[in-house]
Scaffold this active site. Structure first.
Site, short mmCIF file in Angstrom:
data_model
loop_
_atom_site.label_atom_id
_atom_site.label_comp_id
_atom_site.label_asym_id
_atom_site.label_seq_id
_atom_site.Cartn_x
_atom_site.Cartn_y
_atom_site.Cartn_z
N GLY A 19 0.83 -1.21 0.00
CA GLY A 19 0.00 0.00 0.00
C GLY A 19 0.86 1.24 0.00
O GLY A 19 1.67 1.43 -0.88
N THR A 21 2.01 5.21 -0.28
CA THR A 21 1.83 6.18 -1.35
C THR A 21 1.83 5.52 -2.72
O THR A 21 0.94 5.75 -3.53
CB THR A 21 2.94 7.25 -1.30
OG1 THR A 21 2.89 7.92 -0.04
CG2 THR A 21 2.75 8.28 -2.40
N ALA A 22 2.83 4.68 -2.99
CA ALA A 22 2.95 4.05 -4.30
C ALA A 22 1.75 3.14 -4.60
O ALA A 22 1.19 3.18 -5.70
CB ALA A 22 4.25 3.25 -4.38
N SER A 45 -0.55 -4.49 4.79
CA SER A 45 -0.66 -4.84 6.19
C SER A 45 -0.48 -3.62 7.06
O SER A 45 0.42 -2.81 6.83
CB SER A 45 0.41 -5.89 6.56
OG SER A 45 0.43 -6.11 7.96
N ILE A 48 2.98 -3.05 8.64
CA ILE A 48 4.10 -2.48 7.88
C ILE A 48 3.84 -1.00 7.67
O ILE A 48 2.92 -0.62 6.94
CB ILE A 48 4.28 -3.19 6.52
CG1 ILE A 48 4.51 -4.69 6.74
CG2 ILE A 48 5.44 -2.57 5.74
CD1 ILE A 48 4.59 -5.49 5.47
N GLU A 55 6.18 13.66 2.50
CA GLU A 55 6.35 13.30 1.09
C GLU A 55 6.66 14.57 0.31
O GLU A 55 5.87 15.51 0.30
CB GLU A 55 5.08 12.65 0.55
CG GLU A 55 5.26 11.95 -0.78
CD GLU A 55 5.94 10.60 -0.63
OE1 GLU A 55 6.89 10.34 -1.42
OE2 GLU A 55 5.55 9.81 0.23
N LYS A 84 5.02 24.20 -2.20
CA LYS A 84 6.46 24.38 -2.30
C LYS A 84 6.79 24.84 -3.71
O LYS A 84 6.14 24.43 -4.68
CB LYS A 84 7.21 23.09 -1.97
CG LYS A 84 6.84 21.90 -2.81
CD LYS A 84 7.61 20.64 -2.41
CE LYS A 84 9.06 20.73 -2.77
NZ LYS A 84 9.76 19.42 -2.62
#
Length: 251
Positions: A19, A21-22, A45, A48, A55, A84
Site C-alpha cells: 500500500g 503512497t505508491a 498490512s 508495515i 512526502e 512548495k
C-alpha cells in the site's frame, strides 16, 4: 464498457502488492481510467508502516491530481499539505554550499540562445545580479511569498504527510471498486514454466491470484527482486551520497 466486454486475452485481474503512497497511487490511477475493465485488489498490512513522514513532490503531481479529478483544497486539508516552489540543497557540493532549485525557468529564451547565455555575458561585463533574480519561483522562495495566480503563473508542488496521503487515496479508490485485503505476504507464487507471478500467499493462508501484478513493496522488492531477480543498475560510481550505504543495505 465492463469487464465482460474486454478483448479476448486482455488483463482483467490486477493485484497491487503493498500500500502506502505508491500502492494507492497505482490503485486510484487504474480504477479511475480502467475501473470498469479491471478487477483491482490491493494487499497491504497495517503492521508495515509507510517509509518516511513527509512526502516531497515536484510539479507534475499537480497535473496528476487534475487528471484524477482531485480537489486541491480538499486534498490539502486531508493530507496536512503545504505548497512548495523549489528544493533547498545544503552541503551538496561541499560543506557550506547551499542553493535553491526552483520549479520554474530563468528568464526567457530567444530564437538564438537560452537565457543563461545572456546572463553569463552580463556577468563578464560586471553584473552582480544572481541568476535566481530572473525566476519567479526563486524569488517566491527567497521572499517567502506565494499565491495561486495565472499571470504570472508560479509553478509549484506539495509537501504532505505520506501516511495521510495514502489514507486519502484509499478513501477515493474504494468507491471506484478497488478491493483492499489486509495481510502480510508470506510467499510469491510463480509459474514453474514461464516464471511469471501467478499469486500471493498471505500468512493466514489466503491466496490472492491475478493476471497482472504491481510491486509496491518498497525497498523489499518482493516481486521484482526477491522473486523475479530483475536486479538494479548500480550508480554508486556517480552518486556523491554513496558513502551513506549501498541500496542493498536498505532491503
Amino acid at each position: 464498457m465492463n469487464n465482460a466486454d474486454a478483448a479476448p486475452g486482455a488483463v482483467k485481474k490486477v493485484v497491487i502488492a503493498g500500500g502506502g503512497t505508491a500502492g494507492w497511487m497505482a490503485a486510484i490511477t487504474l480504477s479511475t481510467y480502467f475501473g470498469k475493465l479491471l478487477d483491482i485488489t490491493l494487499v497491504e498490512s497495517e503492521e508495515i508502516g509507510t517509509v518516511g513522514v513527509g512526502e516531497s513532490t515536484v510539479p507534475p503531481i499537480v497535473a496528476y491530481h487534475k487528471l484524477l479529478g482531485i480537489d486541491e483544497q480538499n486534498f490539502m486539508r486531508e493530507c496536512a499539505a503545504t505548497f512548495k516552489v523549489g528544493i533547498w540543497f545544503e552541503n551538496w557540493g561541499r560543506i557550506g554550499d547551499q542553493y535553491i532549485h526552483p520549479f520554474g525557468r530563468h528568464g526567457q529564451a530567444t530564437w538564438m540562445a537560452e537565457f543563461h547565455n545572456f546572463w553569463l555575458r552580463s556577468r563578464e561585463q560586471g553584473s552582480k545580479v544572481p541568476l535566481g533574480e530572473y525566476c519567479y519561483e526563486w524569488l517566491a522562495a527567497m521572499k517567502g511569498r506565494f499565491a495561486l495566480r495565472e499571470n504570472p503563473r508560479i509553478n509549484y508542488a506539495y509537501h504532505f504527510d505520506a501516511a495521510l496521503y495514502a489514507r486519502y487515496l484509499r478513501k477515493l479508490s474504494e468507491p471506484k471498486g478497488v478491493k483492499r485485503v489486509e495481510g502480510k505476504i508470506k510467499t510469491v507464487r510463480a509459474n514453474e514454466h514461464t516464471g511469471f507471478v501467478e499469486a500471493l500467499e498471505l500468512h493466514d493462508g489466503k491466496l490472492i491470484d491475478g493476471e497482472f501484478f504491481v510491486d509496491c513493496t518498497g525497498f523489499r522488492g518482493l516481486l521484482i527482486e526477491q522473486t523475479l531477480k530483475t536486479g538494479f543498475e548500480d550508480w554508486s560510481n556517480y552518486l556523491p551520497l554513496r558513502q551513506c550505504g549501498r541500496l542493498s543495505d536498505y532491503r
